[in-house]
Design an enzyme around this catalytic site. Structure first.
Site, PDB file in Angstrom:
ATOM      1  N   THR A   1     -13.692   6.560   0.707  1.00 37.01           N
ATOM      2  CA  THR A   1     -13.737   6.145  -0.697  1.00 37.01           C
ATOM      3  C   THR A   1     -14.879   5.151  -0.863  1.00 37.01           C
ATOM      4  OG1 THR A   1     -12.133   4.337  -0.464  1.00 37.01           O
ATOM      5  CG2 THR A   1     -11.255   6.524  -0.980  1.00 37.01           C
ATOM      6  N   LEU A   2     -15.627   5.312  -1.953  1.00 42.39           N
ATOM      7  CA  LEU A   2     -16.883   4.571  -2.137  1.00 42.39           C
ATOM      8  C   LEU A   2     -16.857   3.740  -3.419  1.00 42.39           C
ATOM      9  CD1 LEU A   2     -19.221   7.601  -1.221  1.00 42.39           C
ATOM     10  CD2 LEU A   2     -18.645   5.682   0.285  1.00 42.39           C
ATOM     11  N   GLY A   3     -15.697   3.224  -3.791  1.00 44.22           N
ATOM     12  CA  GLY A   3     -15.592   2.396  -4.990  1.00 44.22           C
ATOM     13  C   GLY A   3     -16.090   3.131  -6.216  1.00 44.22           C
TER      14      GLY A   3
ATOM     15  N   ASP B   1      -5.040   2.858  -3.162  1.00 43.33           N
ATOM     16  CA  ASP B   1      -3.679   3.429  -3.136  1.00 43.33           C
ATOM     17  C   ASP B   1      -3.535   4.514  -4.208  1.00 43.33           C
ATOM     18  OD1 ASP B   1      -3.167   1.543  -1.206  1.00 43.33           O
ATOM     19  OD2 ASP B   1      -2.357   0.096  -2.634  1.00 43.33           O
TER      20      ASP B   1
ATOM     21  N   LYS C   1       0.818  -1.217   0.000  1.00 43.69           N
ATOM     22  CA  LYS C   1       0.000   0.000   0.000  1.00 43.69           C
ATOM     23  C   LYS C   1       0.853   1.268   0.000  1.00 43.69           C
ATOM     24  CE  LYS C   1      -3.819  -2.433   2.101  1.00 43.69           C
ATOM     25  NZ  LYS C   1      -4.548  -2.669   0.856  1.00 43.69           N
ATOM     26  N   GLY C   2       1.844   1.323   0.900  1.00 45.33           N
ATOM     27  CA  GLY C   2       2.672   2.534   0.973  1.00 45.33           C
ATOM     28  C   GLY C   2       3.424   2.771  -0.319  1.00 45.33           C
TER      29      GLY C   2
ATOM     30  N   ASP D   1      -9.194  -4.465 -13.179  1.00 45.64           N
ATOM     31  CA  ASP D   1      -8.557  -4.919 -11.933  1.00 45.64           C
ATOM     32  C   ASP D   1      -8.588  -3.748 -10.952  1.00 45.64           C
ATOM     33  OD1 ASP D   1      -6.936  -5.758  -9.878  1.00 45.64           O
ATOM     34  OD2 ASP D   1      -5.215  -6.272 -11.135  1.00 45.64           O
TER      35      ASP D   1
ATOM     36  N   SER E   1      -6.384   3.819 -12.814  1.00 47.23           N
ATOM     37  CA  SER E   1      -5.645   2.644 -12.310  1.00 47.23           C
ATOM     38  C   SER E   1      -6.479   1.367 -12.442  1.00 47.23           C
ATOM     39  CB  SER E   1      -5.201   2.849 -10.862  1.00 47.23           C
ATOM     40  OG  SER E   1      -6.251   2.571  -9.965  1.00 47.23           O
TER      41      SER E   1
ATOM     42  N   GLY F   1     -17.303   6.848  -6.134  1.00 47.51           N
ATOM     43  CA  GLY F   1     -16.442   8.008  -5.925  1.00 47.51           C
ATOM     44  C   GLY F   1     -16.010   8.126  -4.480  1.00 47.51           C
TER      45      GLY F   1
HETATM   46  P1  ATP Z   1      -8.688  -1.578  -3.189  1.00 46.95           P
HETATM   47  O1  ATP Z   1      -8.748  -2.264  -1.847  1.00 46.95           O
HETATM   48  O2  ATP Z   1      -9.194  -2.408  -4.323  1.00 46.95           O
HETATM   49  O3  ATP Z   1      -7.389  -0.906  -3.445  1.00 46.95           O
HETATM   50  P2  ATP Z   1     -10.395   0.260  -1.873  1.00 46.95           P
HETATM   51  O4  ATP Z   1     -11.502  -0.628  -1.378  1.00 46.95           O
HETATM   52  O5  ATP Z   1      -9.375   0.687  -0.889  1.00 46.95           O
HETATM   53  O6  ATP Z   1      -9.728  -0.373  -3.144  1.00 46.95           O
HETATM   54  P3  ATP Z   1     -12.349   1.822  -3.238  1.00 46.95           P
HETATM   55  O7  ATP Z   1     -13.215   2.662  -2.375  1.00 46.95           O
HETATM   56  O8  ATP Z   1     -12.929   0.573  -3.794  1.00 46.95           O
HETATM   57  O9  ATP Z   1     -10.992   1.580  -2.462  1.00 46.95           O
HETATM   58  O10 ATP Z   1     -11.825   2.675  -4.481  1.00 46.95           O
HETATM   59  C1  ATP Z   1     -10.981   3.799  -4.298  1.00 46.95           C
HETATM   60  C2  ATP Z   1     -11.302   4.815  -5.346  1.00 46.95           C
HETATM   61  O11 ATP Z   1     -11.065   4.230  -6.635  1.00 46.95           O
HETATM   62  C3  ATP Z   1     -12.754   5.266  -5.380  1.00 46.95           C
HETATM   63  O12 ATP Z   1     -12.952   6.318  -4.462  1.00 46.95           O
HETATM   64  C4  ATP Z   1     -12.906   5.686  -6.828  1.00 46.95           C
HETATM   65  O13 ATP Z   1     -12.378   6.985  -7.003  1.00 46.95           O
HETATM   66  C5  ATP Z   1     -12.004   4.717  -7.580  1.00 46.95           C
HETATM   67  N1  ATP Z   1     -12.728   3.551  -8.115  1.00 46.95           N
HETATM   68  C6  ATP Z   1     -12.806   2.310  -7.567  1.00 46.95           C
HETATM   69  N2  ATP Z   1     -13.540   1.493  -8.335  1.00 46.95           N
HETATM   70  C7  ATP Z   1     -13.914   2.205  -9.422  1.00 46.95           C
HETATM   71  C8  ATP Z   1     -14.686   1.939 -10.609  1.00 46.95           C
HETATM   72  N3  ATP Z   1     -15.224   0.737 -10.816  1.00 46.95           N
HETATM   73  N4  ATP Z   1     -14.859   2.953 -11.491  1.00 46.95           N
HETATM   74  C9  ATP Z   1     -14.307   4.165 -11.293  1.00 46.95           C
HETATM   75  N5  ATP Z   1     -13.573   4.488 -10.206  1.00 46.95           N
HETATM   76  C10 ATP Z   1     -13.380   3.521  -9.277  1.00 46.95           C
HETATM   77  O1  RIB Z   2      -3.762  -2.079  -1.824  1.00 41.77           O
HETATM   78  C1  RIB Z   2      -3.240  -3.063  -2.661  1.00 41.77           C
HETATM   79  C2  RIB Z   2      -2.035  -3.692  -2.023  1.00 41.77           C
HETATM   80  O2  RIB Z   2      -2.428  -4.363  -0.857  1.00 41.77           O
HETATM   81  C3  RIB Z   2      -1.382  -4.724  -2.914  1.00 41.77           C
HETATM   82  O3  RIB Z   2      -0.361  -4.162  -3.719  1.00 41.77           O
HETATM   83  C4  RIB Z   2      -0.884  -5.770  -1.938  1.00 41.77           C
HETATM   84  O4  RIB Z   2       0.507  -5.711  -1.811  1.00 41.77           O
HETATM   85  C5  RIB Z   2      -1.582  -5.464  -0.617  1.00 41.77           C
HETATM   86  O5  RIB Z   2      -0.704  -5.111   0.345  1.00 41.77           O
END
Ligand code: ATP
Ligand code: RIB
Length: 314
Positions: free
Chosen positions: A227-229, A259, A40-41, A253, A290, A232
Site C-alpha cells: 500500500t502506497l498511501g 485496515d 488492526k484486526g 484522518d 475511510s 494507491g
Molecule cells: P495507516 O497506518 O494510517 O492505517 P497505512 O500506512 O497502513 O495506513 P497507507 O499505505 O498509508 O496504509 O494507506 C492504505 C491505503 O489507503 C492506500 O493504499 C490507499 O488506497 C488509501 N489511502 C491512504 N491515504 C490516502 C489518501 N490521502 N487518499 C486516497 N487514498 C488513500
Molecule cells: O491501524 C490503526 C489501528 O492501529 C488503530 O485502531 C489503533 O488501535 C492501532 O492499533
C-alpha cells in the site's frame, strides 16, 4: 452468503486526540478528544463486515469495561466474535494523535491481545472459510499456528505485517499466500530478508514498477500488495506487477486506512478469489472513503456508501 473470512488479531480501545501539531518532547498542546473501537484486526473485520462479508473475529480482551464495549460493538456490526477473556490483563488500548494535516502517531499497549495462545483457537474456527487474515498486533506464535491450520484446510492466508516487529520470524512467509505491507513495513521486511541493504522509504517511492516487482518477488510469497498511501497500491503477482492508483479524496484522518484496505480487499476476494486486481481497486476505494472520516472502525464505509462512491469515481 459469501464464504466466511476469519480475522485473528486485536481489538483495541482507541483514545483519539486531534491536535494542530504533534507535541515536541516536553511540550503540551491543546486538542480535542474522542474514544472509539479500534485495533488492526477488529478494524479489518468491521470493514469487511460492513461490505457484506461473513466475518469471524478471534481476539483476546481483559476483564474490563472496554471488553464489554467490544462485545456489544461486534454484535451491532454483525461479526461472529470470539473474544477470549484474559484475567489479570487489560483490554488493549491506544493513544492516537491526529494532526491538522491528517497524519497520525500511535502508541498501542497490547495487554490481553498479546496473551492469545494457540490453544485459544477453536479447532473448527476455519471450517467453511475461504480466507484467514493475521496482523502483528496479537503475537507471532498465534499467526504461525493459524496459518499452518489454514494451509492444511486449503484456506487462503493473508498477512498484514502491521506493525512490523523486532521479533518477526520470516518463516511465516512460507505459509503466506498474500502479503500486504505498507511502505514502512515493506522496507523493514526487505531489510530483514536482506533483499536490499540500502532501501528506505524515499528510495522505495522512486522505484519503477519493474524494480518494485523484482523486489516483491524476493519475498517468496505468491501475491504481494504494497500500500502506497495517497498513490494507491502496487500488486505483485507471480508473472506481473501493476500499480492500482488511489482515488482522489480530501483526507481528514488517515488512521486505519491500511485496515480499511485489508478489510475491503478480503471482502472482495472472498466473493471472487481470482480477481486480485479488482479486489485491490475495491480496497483503494474503501480506504479512500475511510480517510474522509475521523476515527478507525467508525470510518469504515458500508456497501451502500461504497457503491455510491464508485458510481461517481469511475
Ligand atoms: P495507516 O497506518 O494510517 O492505517 P497505512 O500506512 O497502513 O495506513 P497507507 O499505505 O498509508 O496504509 O494507506 C492504505 C491505503 O489507503 C492506500 O493504499 C490507499 O488506497 C488509501 N489511502 C491512504 N491515504 C490516502 C489518501 N490521502 N487518499 C486516497 N487514498 C488513500
Ligand atoms: O491501524 C490503526 C489501528 O492501529 C488503530 O485502531 C489503533 O488501535 C492501532 O492499533
Amino acid at each position: 452468503m459469501t464464504p466466511r473470512v476469519v480475522i485473528v488479531g486485536s481489538f483495541v480501545q482507541d483514545l483519539c486526540f486531534n491536535c494542530e501539531h504533534f507535541p515536541a518532547p516536553g511540550e503540551t498542546t491543546l486538542g480535542r478528544f474522542f474514544t472509539g473501537p479500534g485495533g488492526k484486526g477488529s478494524n479489518q473485520a468491521v470493514a469487511a463486515a460492513r461490505l457484506g462479508a461473513a466475518v469471524t473475529f478471534i481476539g483476546a480482551v481483559g476483564d474490563d469495561a472496554f471488553a464489554a464495549g467490544a462485545r456489544a460493538f461486534h454484535r451491532r456490526e454483525g461479526i461472529r466474535s470470539i473474544l477470549i477473556p484474559k484475567r489479570g490483563y487489560a483490554t488493549a488500548a491506544a493513544t492516537v494523535l491526529v494532526d491538522a494535516t491528517a497524519q497520525n502517531e500511535i502508541v498501542v499497549a497490547l495487554g490481553a491481545s498479546a496473551r492469545i495462545q494457540p490453544s485459544d483457537i477453536p479447532p473448527a474456527a476455519l471450517r467453511g472459510s475461504r480466507i484467514v487474515v493475521c496482523q502483528h498486533e496479537a503475537n507471532p506464535r498465534i499467526n504461525a499456528h493459524v496459518f499452518r491450520l489454514a494451509r492444511k484446510q486449503g484456506v487462503t492466508t493473508v498477512l498484514n505485517p502491521a506493525p512490523m516487529r523486532g521479533d518477526f520470524d520470516p518463516t511465516i512467509l512460507r505459509h503466506t499466500d498474500i502479503l500486504i505491507p505498507n511502505e514502512t513495513e515493506f522496507v523493514q521486511l526487505a531489510r530483514a530478508l536482506k533483499l536490499s541493504r540500502s532501501l528506505d522509504e524515499a528510495a522505495l517511492a522512486k522505484l519503477d514498477s519493474v524494480a518494485l516487482q523484482k523486489l516483491c518477488r524476493g519475498f517468496g510469497v505468491p501475491t504481494v500488495i504494497v500500500t502506497l498511501g495517497s498513490r494507491g497500491c502496487f500488486v505483485s503477482l507471480a508473472d506481473r506487477g501493476e500499480l492500482v492508483p488511489a482515488f482522489k479524496v480530501k483526507p481528514v484522518d488517515t488512521t486505519g486506512a491500511g485496515d480499511a484496505f485489508v478489510g475491503g480487499f478480503v471482502a472482495a476476494l472472498a466473493r471472487s478469489p481470482t480477481h486480485v486486481i479488482a479486489a485491490a481497486r475495491q480496497a483503494n476505494a474503501v480506504a479512500a472513503l475511510s480517510v474522509t472520516k475521523p476515527g478507525t472502525s467508525p470510518s469504515m464505509p458500508t456497501a451502500k456508501e461504497l457503491a455510491r462512491f464508485l458510481k461517481t469515481h469511475a
